[in-house]
Enzyme design. Structure first.
Site, short mmCIF file in Angstrom:
data_model
loop_
_atom_site.label_atom_id
_atom_site.label_comp_id
_atom_site.label_asym_id
_atom_site.label_seq_id
_atom_site.Cartn_x
_atom_site.Cartn_y
_atom_site.Cartn_z
CG HIS A 100 42.49 68.47 94.56
ND1 HIS A 100 41.31 67.88 94.16
CD2 HIS A 100 42.76 67.99 95.81
CE1 HIS A 100 40.88 67.07 95.12
NE2 HIS A 100 41.74 67.11 96.14
CG ASP A 145 37.49 62.77 101.98
OD1 ASP A 145 37.62 61.83 101.15
OD2 ASP A 145 37.84 62.67 103.17
CB SER A 146 40.84 64.75 98.49
OG SER A 146 40.48 66.11 98.42
#
Length: 231
Positions: A100, A145-146
């Site tokens: 990120h 995913d995140s």
């Protein structure tokens, strides 16, 4: 007596002449037959690989059945996808990391939201280097995913490749894909396009996609590794 001698002499000449005339043709016929064997049309006809090659090339240029109904504008795309699928190597995709962007995500926000950066997952694909040495790929895999939800994705990627050394290559390009996420359109599949980069060493490669976004979503560098199997 003289008449007999003259007659015998003439007969002898005729016999010698006839023997010479009958003995010479075999040598002529042998030489002619040899020349015929060397230059016979059968030998030239045997040089048929050219014809076979032309037939193979004709077969190779035949339009794939699946491309018959495509618009002429998009048929080159269909031909390339068909080539990647039929001629490409099978690739094993192993997913593992999603960074990120710290310029858009603060360290506190990452800690508070507990964004996942270990994007474990995997899948399969097809990889193909074209006549110019550029790479085309088809892929389908899933990863965390995140928010640690399973995110499936499938798409096509293109990389313009530069040969650094004989075994080491690097490329830049793009990917068009379809994916689905619970936090975007409630898991309804949607299309996307992202920039791609890749490095290749023999059968191994590492590819990365940058997913643009805002301070609350996206702006993630996603990294995946691949291993190419022999055909």
């Amino acid at each position: 007596m003289n008449k007999l001698t003259v007659r015998n002499f003439i007969v002898g000449l005729l016999i010698v002449f006839s023997l010479n005339s009958f003995s010479s043709p075999p040598s002529i016929s042998n030489s002619s037959s040899n020349s015929i064997d060397e230059n016979s049309p059968i030998n030239t006809f045997k040089i048929s690989p050219d014809n076979q090659t032309s037939k193979k090339s004709d077969l190779a240029t035949e339009e794939p059945k699946g491309c018959k109904y495509w618009l002429s504008l998009f048929k080159p795309v269909c031909h390339r996808l068909h080539q990647v699928w039929t001629e490409g190597h099978t690739d094993l995709y192993l997913s593992g990391y999603a960074w990120h962007n710290r310029f858009t995500y603060s360290a506190e926000r990452i800690r508070e939201k507990k964004y996942n950066e270990l994007a474990w997952g995997g899948g399969l694909g097809k990889g193909f280097f074209d006549e110019k040495g550029n790479w085309h790929g088809l892929y389908a895999f899933a990863f965390l995913d995140s928010h640690r939800n399973v995110e499936p994705t499938a798409g096509y990627a293109y990389l313009r490749v530069a040969n650094i050394t004989k075994e080491f290559k690097a490329g830049l390009g793009f990917s068009v894909l379809v994916t689905a996420r619970p936090d975007i359109f409630h898991n309804i599949p949607f299309p996307g396009a992202v920039p791609w980069a890749g490095i290749f060493y023999k059968k191994l490669s590492v590819k990365a996609a940058y997913i643009p976004g805002s301070s609350t979503n996206g702006n993630v560098l996603y990294v995946v590794g691949t291993y190419s199997f022999d055909k």
